[in-house]
Design an enzyme around this catalytic site. Sequence first.
Site, short mmCIF file in Angstrom:
data_model
loop_
_atom_site.label_atom_id
_atom_site.label_comp_id
_atom_site.label_asym_id
_atom_site.label_seq_id
_atom_site.Cartn_x
_atom_site.Cartn_y
_atom_site.Cartn_z
N SER A 71 0.84 -1.21 0.00
CA SER A 71 0.00 0.00 0.00
C SER A 71 0.87 1.25 0.00
O SER A 71 0.58 2.21 0.71
CB SER A 71 -0.94 0.01 1.22
N CYS A 72 1.96 1.24 -0.80
CA CYS A 72 2.82 2.42 -0.88
C CYS A 72 2.00 3.61 -1.39
O CYS A 72 1.22 3.48 -2.34
CB CYS A 72 3.99 2.14 -1.82
#
Length: 224
Positions: A124-125
């Site tokens: 979930s960068c």
Amino acid sequence: MPDKHEPHDDHHHDHHHDHHGHGSELSEMQLRVRALETVLTEKGYVDPASLDRIVEAYETRIGPHIGARVVARAWADPAFKQKLLEDASRAIETMGLKQKVGDHLVAVENTPTTHNMIVCTLCSCYPWDVLGLPPVWYKSTPYRSRSVKEPRTVLADFGVTLPADTTIRVWDSTAETRFIVLPMRPDGTDGWSEERLAALVTRDSMIGTGLAKTAAEANAGAGA
């Protein structure tokens, strides 16, 4: 745009995934976060008040208001827009902003023929520094998988319907490279100040799952 940042184009993906289980997955995620917070608090590792201040900072002071300022500057200043598209990390530093998350920020521009979306397929960068806290759905498996395979359908789920001939490009964020979408400037905003323009920029428009507010929507909100 450098080759290493090649996006996924929508015409390469024609598989469809079921929507079922989305709600239950998000509920489980929320429960896990709450449980972890409770354990850490009980053991004295974290102070709930400090956590609240951190969350409040990212929600109200850090982002997505910073991202909105960046977009508004790009709309109002062609020279800054060019710098932003060439090297977003350096461009935002000229505004007195400095990224703390990720090594490099890349800005991708929406046009009448191309629409961009951001996703992180492996985790979930997310560009916290300019967009604030990521929405829960950004981290969910359905969004991460379906955005690459069926981006047009995902956009429709968010209420965004694009012309059939619009190319949709999906950019996969990493810990080293993160993206921000430069949405199209709404019509009828010539001569607007940067502050007024920033009010048109939504978090979702900078992720690519939404569009900037129209001038009419802004005027209606101001008159409410």
